[in-house]
Design a protein around this motif. Structure first.
Motif, PDB file in Angstrom:
ATOM      1  N   LYS A  95       0.808  -1.218   0.000  1.00 29.09           N
ATOM      2  CA  LYS A  95       0.000   0.000   0.000  1.00 29.09           C
ATOM      3  C   LYS A  95       0.847   1.277   0.000  1.00 29.09           C
ATOM      4  N   ARG A  96       2.084   1.153   0.484  1.00 27.96           N
ATOM      5  CA  ARG A  96       2.969   2.325   0.455  1.00 27.96           C
ATOM      6  C   ARG A  96       3.330   2.726  -0.978  1.00 27.96           C
ATOM      7  N   ALA A  97       3.165   1.795  -1.917  1.00 29.81           N
ATOM      8  CA  ALA A  97       3.576   2.056  -3.308  1.00 29.81           C
ATOM      9  C   ALA A  97       2.470   2.717  -4.106  1.00 29.81           C
ATOM     10  N   ARG A  98       1.301   2.893  -3.480  1.00 33.94           N
ATOM     11  CA  ARG A  98       0.187   3.448  -4.253  1.00 33.94           C
ATOM     12  C   ARG A  98       0.506   4.839  -4.773  1.00 33.94           C
ATOM     13  N   GLU A  99       1.301   5.546  -4.010  1.00 33.85           N
ATOM     14  CA  GLU A  99       1.630   6.907  -4.423  1.00 33.85           C
ATOM     15  C   GLU A  99       3.127   7.156  -4.231  1.00 33.85           C
ATOM     16  N   ALA A 100       3.801   7.606  -5.270  1.00 36.42           N
ATOM     17  CA  ALA A 100       5.204   7.972  -5.119  1.00 36.42           C
ATOM     18  C   ALA A 100       5.267   9.227  -4.253  1.00 36.42           C
ATOM     19  N   PRO A 101       6.216   9.299  -3.306  1.00 32.32           N
ATOM     20  CA  PRO A 101       6.286  10.498  -2.460  1.00 32.32           C
ATOM     21  C   PRO A 101       6.718  11.716  -3.278  1.00 32.32           C
ATOM     22  N   PRO A 102       6.386  12.927  -2.807  1.00 34.84           N
ATOM     23  CA  PRO A 102       6.811  14.146  -3.508  1.00 34.84           C
ATOM     24  C   PRO A 102       8.323  14.133  -3.741  1.00 34.84           C
ATOM     25  N   GLU A 103       8.743  14.520  -4.920  1.00 36.73           N
ATOM     26  CA  GLU A 103      10.170  14.596  -5.302  1.00 36.73           C
ATOM     27  C   GLU A 103      10.882  13.245  -5.172  1.00 36.73           C
ATOM     28  N   ASP A 104      10.120  12.174  -5.045  1.00 35.09           N
ATOM     29  CA  ASP A 104      10.684  10.844  -4.806  1.00 35.09           C
ATOM     30  C   ASP A 104      11.560  10.822  -3.551  1.00 35.09           C
ATOM     31  N   ARG A 105      11.201  11.644  -2.583  1.00 33.00           N
ATOM     32  CA  ARG A 105      11.949  11.673  -1.328  1.00 33.00           C
ATOM     33  C   ARG A 105      11.268  10.765  -0.308  1.00 33.00           C
ATOM     34  N   ILE A 106      12.030   9.793   0.196  1.00 34.37           N
ATOM     35  CA  ILE A 106      11.510   8.880   1.213  1.00 34.37           C
ATOM     36  C   ILE A 106      10.976   9.664   2.407  1.00 34.37           C
ATOM     37  N   THR A 107      11.720  10.716   2.768  1.00 32.94           N
ATOM     38  CA  THR A 107      11.362  11.460   3.975  1.00 32.94           C
ATOM     39  C   THR A 107      10.068  12.258   3.832  1.00 32.94           C
ATOM     40  N   LEU A 108       9.541  12.365   2.610  1.00 37.89           N
ATOM     41  CA  LEU A 108       8.280  13.085   2.420  1.00 37.89           C
ATOM     42  C   LEU A 108       7.095  12.121   2.264  1.00 37.89           C
ATOM     43  N   ALA A 109       7.367  10.841   2.391  1.00 37.65           N
ATOM     44  CA  ALA A 109       6.284   9.855   2.272  1.00 37.65           C
ATOM     45  C   ALA A 109       5.412   9.903   3.533  1.00 37.65           C
ATOM     46  N   PRO A 110       4.107   9.782   3.373  1.00 34.40           N
ATOM     47  CA  PRO A 110       3.224   9.803   4.546  1.00 34.40           C
ATOM     48  C   PRO A 110       3.614   8.772   5.600  1.00 34.40           C
ATOM     49  N   TRP A 111       3.984   7.555   5.172  1.00 37.96           N
ATOM     50  CA  TRP A 111       4.350   6.529   6.160  1.00 37.96           C
ATOM     51  C   TRP A 111       5.596   6.928   6.930  1.00 37.96           C
ATOM     52  N   PHE A 112       6.548   7.614   6.248  1.00 40.08           N
ATOM     53  CA  PHE A 112       7.775   8.034   6.931  1.00 40.08           C
ATOM     54  C   PHE A 112       7.439   9.014   8.050  1.00 40.08           C
ATOM     55  N   LYS A 113       6.564   9.970   7.715  1.00 43.23           N
ATOM     56  CA  LYS A 113       6.175  10.976   8.715  1.00 43.23           C
ATOM     57  C   LYS A 113       5.454  10.301   9.880  1.00 43.23           C
ATOM     58  N   ARG A 114       4.585   9.370   9.561  1.00 49.04           N
ATOM     59  CA  ARG A 114       3.828   8.666  10.597  1.00 49.04           C
ATOM     60  C   ARG A 114       4.783   7.902  11.517  1.00 49.04           C
ATOM     61  N   GLU A 115       5.714   7.176  10.922  1.00 43.81           N
ATOM     62  CA  GLU A 115       6.632   6.359  11.720  1.00 43.81           C
ATOM     63  C   GLU A 115       7.524   7.209  12.629  1.00 43.81           C
TER      64      GLU A 115
END
Lengths: 156, 138
Positions: A95-115
């Motif tokens: 499910k994390r792959a449904r959307e590429a994070p902004p700028e392809d930055r891992i740190t901008l992924a919603p799951w990264f922020k949540r974790e």
């Protein structure tokens, strides 16, 4: 810290409802990292596990290595092919792959922020941390692709 | 065997020899790498010029020192990711400048970041000649 300990206890007790999205210890330990990937990409930053981005992000990153987040990270053609193939085969598909994070930055992924929402703002600013890209500042086995809870040491 | 085949065979032999020679020159010492860079310049390498080149900015945000430190005898730190970087001076990090292809790769990437162009052989020679003057206990 208290919350972390609670989560660990909960995990030991087999209470999955209390675990964060990626607290599955096996998943967090990740796949073995390809030596070429570690050598070429892990020199400047943690060799991020391939399942931290979807294949579409990795593809964009690999064709733009000459302008890689502000630096020249070019590799020779053979290495690029080898690394791309491995990244593509091991990219996130859930499910994390449904959307590429902004700028392809891992740190901008919603799951990264949540974790990381329980990490205090002051911790991110510590000189030993410096950047959210500096995984190894807290994830002591990041160089091996291991992000499991038990190997987290948050500096003070 | 006709002439065309012979020529092709010879060409392959030359290629193979060149490849073998290439892999032999991969392993080397910092002094050998320096000699290689210097051989293509007209003047003797200057450690002083190398130190200046290393610490100056060249129209961009970073200098070499931004990541490696002003005197790279200690662990450096990547200017954007914070990842530790082994000391650059060969006397403090045994693997530095022992692999010509690896050294070339990093000059290619880092010169582009610092100068927006490739470095000349003379510039590489200056920097490496300075790095080789850095010894423990100085």
């Amino acid at each position: 810290m208290v919350k972390r300990q609670l989560i660990s206890i909960a995990a030991l007790a087999g209470a999955p409802f209390l675990q964060p999205a990626w607290a599955d210890e096996d998943a967090a330990r990740g796949v073995p990292l390809q030596p070429k990937y570690q050598q070429e990409c892990g020199a400047c930053h943690a060799a991020y596990p391939p399942n931290m981005l979807p294949a579409v992000s990795w593809r964009r990153i690999m064709i733009n290595l000459n302008q890689h987040f502000g630096t020249d990270a070019t590799v020779d053609a053979a290495a690029a092919k080898e690394i791309s193939t491995w990244l593509n085969a091991n990219a996130e598909v859930g499910k994390r792959a449904r959307e590429a994070p902004p700028e392809d930055r891992i740190t901008l992924a919603p799951w990264f922020k949540r974790e990381h929402d329980e990490v205090p703002a002051a911790t991110w600013k510590l000189p030993v941390v410096k950047s959210a890209a500096n995984c190894a500042a807290c994830h002591t086995k990041a160089d091996q692709g291991d992000y499991s809870e038990r190997n987290i040491r948050i500096p003070r | 065997m006709n002439l065309t085949t012979l020529t092709r065979t010879a060409r392959i032999a030359v290629l193979l020899t060149a490849t073998a020679a290439g892999s032999v020159t991969r392993a080397g010492t910092p002094a050998e790498l320096l000699a290689g860079y210097a051989a293509q310049g007209t003047e003797a390498p200057s450690p002083k010029a190398g130190q200046q080149f290393f610490n100056n900015r060249h129209g961009r945000e970073w200098s070499c020192a931004s990541c490696h430190g002003a005197v790279p005898t200690q662990t450096g730190k990547h200017a954007s990711t914070g990842k530790p970087i082994d000391p650059l001076a060969p006397a403090f990090s045994v693997e530095r400048f022992t692999d010509a292809a690896k050294a070339e790769k990093w000059f290619r990437r880092n010169c582009n970041d610092v100068l927006g162009r490739t470095c000349s052989q003379a510039e590489k020679a200056d920097v490496l000649s300075w790095l080789l003057t850095l010894k423990p206990g100085m």
